[in-house]
Design a protein around this motif. Structure first.
Motif, PDB file in Angstrom:
ATOM      1  N   ASN A  10       0.936  -0.036  -5.546  1.00 28.47           N
ATOM      2  CA  ASN A  10      -0.173  -1.148  -4.463  1.00 28.47           C
ATOM      3  C   ASN A  10       0.044  -1.724  -5.390  1.00 28.47           C
ATOM      4  OD1 ASN A  10      -0.622   0.949  -3.081  1.00 28.47           O
ATOM      5  ND2 ASN A  10      -2.649   1.895  -4.354  1.00 28.47           N
ATOM      6  N   GLN A  15       0.915  -1.067   0.183  1.00 31.29           N
ATOM      7  CA  GLN A  15      -0.216  -0.027  -0.031  1.00 31.29           C
ATOM      8  C   GLN A  15       0.589   1.035  -0.285  1.00 31.29           C
ATOM      9  OE1 GLN A  15      -4.104   0.013   0.565  1.00 31.29           O
ATOM     10  NE2 GLN A  15      -2.662  -1.480  -0.960  1.00 31.29           N
ATOM     11  N   THR A  16       0.263   2.632  -0.804  1.00 31.16           N
ATOM     12  CA  THR A  16       1.361   3.645  -0.717  1.00 31.16           C
ATOM     13  C   THR A  16       0.997   4.445   0.744  1.00 31.16           C
ATOM     14  OG1 THR A  16      -0.256   4.311  -2.077  1.00 31.16           O
ATOM     15  CG2 THR A  16       0.762   3.633  -3.497  1.00 31.16           C
ATOM     16  N   TRP A  17       0.356   3.959   0.464  1.00 29.76           N
ATOM     17  CA  TRP A  17       0.060   4.809   2.762  1.00 29.76           C
ATOM     18  C   TRP A  17       0.472   4.448   3.449  1.00 29.76           C
ATOM     19  CZ3 TRP A  17      -2.146   2.949   7.130  1.00 29.76           C
ATOM     20  CH2 TRP A  17      -2.485   1.585   6.484  1.00 29.76           C
TER      21      TRP A  17
END
Length: 426
Positions: free
Chosen positions: A277, A269-271
């Motif tokens: 992703n 996940q990029t976050w």
């Protein structure tokens, strides 16, 4: 012949060296106590050999229990990495007093070379008393040298753009890649019923300062990065892990019988810091058949490992491929990521047999078959590449079934090499 390492153990192959080189030469026994599960008085290991050399005439003490810890110096030389010096330690222990608790294993290594290649790792597979929890993880910090042979399974080029040909690299040209690398992975499994565990965890893979002699984008990695939107000199793969595991193996170092099966999903996940992703499915299945009641170490062992991208994009050097299983040991006969794709599967069969009556020496023969997809239309299970070989085993520590594994393996495209490990490949 040049020397190549298959992390976290040693392989010597006729290719450019991989991330590190580690050569196991002898063991120094520690005083830590370990309780064996069977009568080992008729078996002979490196500790007995050491006693007979250093203290000839001294009889073995039946009340003395061998250590569960082995320490191995890593000393080697190679034109690419220079002269290496380092140390490696492997520990095996049963936690608590319950004899049904599975064995816990941990290993660490640190090494440096005259050409400033540095590698350090710690990994563990720990079962708490009663097998209530299973903790698996590792930490890696390194300055590395890695070979790259392009994407796919090595099939002939069928036409397409020049970029397709570069990415597929049908000539198996090798590109040396330097980088700094950090990995942290930790999973915690909970025992939900007999032999069955469910778990979750996190994994962070960070690679920076990626360089090579050919720094242009006209390389397999350069073409892949442009197509999939990755930077050319760095990336991060950060994600969550969810796994289901079933195990009945009688020993994790060298199983005589039982099953090990693990299926997991990784969600980058990029976050949480991932460059892209993605969702990947990974499967690992191993089955051990003991072929003799009088010699239980005569074993037919089967292994299948696969990784499959379900959606999204994975960094080029994180693609599943040869020796990209958890212990970096699959696909003997080839170097790390020799074959790779977004979909990859490796199947191995090994016959293990005793040579000497005291179990000090034993042997193996093995075959493996790898398959992967590519970006020119080749599907998984459409093209296969074989590897095969044989090896010698030296009983390193009879209390923990630790052995020194020496294998010579052959593959296609002139690939072949000598692989030196502690414990079996699977």
């Amino acid at each position: 012949m040049s020397l190549v390492a298959a992390l976290p153990d040693v392989s010597f192959a006729q290719t450019v060296p991989q991330d590190s080189l580690k050569t196991d030469s002898f063991a120094i026994k520690k005083s830590r106590r370990f309780v064996p599960a069977q009568d080992l008085s008729k078996q002979y290991d490196i500790g007995d050999l050491e006693r007979n050399i250093l203290h000839p005439g001294r009889k073995a003490d039946p009340n003395k229990i061998n250590s569960g810890v082995s320490v191995v110096p890593n000393i080697s030389a190679n034109p690419t990495i220079g002269f290496q010096i380092g140390i490696k330690a492997v520990a095996t222990k049963r936690l608590g007093d319950d004899s049904k608790t599975l064995l816990s294993v941990a290993a660490t290594s640190a090494s440096i070379t005259t050409k400033n290649v540095i590698y350090f790792y710690i990994n563990h597979n720990i079962f708490t008393p009663g097998n209530k929890l299973n903790l698996q993880g590792n930490i890696v910090v390194a300055k590395t040298v890695s070979p790259d042979y392009g994407l796919g399974i090595g099939r002939a080029f069928q036409g397409g753009s020049s970029a397709d040909k570069t990415l597929l690299d049908p000539d198996r040209k090798v590109y040396g890649l330097n980088s700094t690398y950090f990995n942290f992975r930790e999973k915690i499994y909970k025992n939900v019923t007999k032999n069955l565990f469910v778990g979750a965890g996190v994994s962070f893979d960070v690679r920076k300062n990626i360089t090579g002699k050919d720094t242009s984008t006209n390389t397999p990695m350069g073409v892949y990065n442009i197509r999939h939107g990755f930077p050319q000199d760095h990336y991060s793969a950060a994600g969550f892990l969810f796994n289901v595991e079933y195990t009945t193996r009688d020993n994790p170092n060298r199983a005589y019988k039982g099953i090990f099966a693990d299926a997991g999903v990784r969600i980058n996940q990029t976050w949480i810091g991932s460059t892209k992703n993605s969702v990947q499915l990974t499967t690992d299945f191993r089955k051990y058949f003991s072929l003799s009641d009088s010699h239980p170490e005569e074993v037919l062992a089967f292994w299948n490992w696969g990784s499959y991208l379900l959606r999204g994009d994975v960094p080029y050097l994180e693609l599943p491929g040869t020796a990209r299983d958890g212990a970096f040991r699959s696909g003997r006969g080839y170097t790390n990521q020799y074959f790779k794709g977004t979909q990859f599967n490796d199947t191995e069969l090994e016959y293990r047999f005793p040579i000497t009556k005291n179990k000090f020496l034993s042997g193996v023969t093995f075959v493996n078959m790898q398959t992967a997809n590519d970006e020119q239309g080749t599907k998984l299970f459409q093209v296969f590449q074989p590897g095969y070989g044989a090896g010698l085993r030296v009983l390193f520590n009879k209390a923990t079934r630790t052995n020194l594994a020496l294998d010579y393996a052959f593959g296609r495209f002139g690939s072949k090499g000598f692989f030196l490990n502690l414990n079996e490949s699977f």
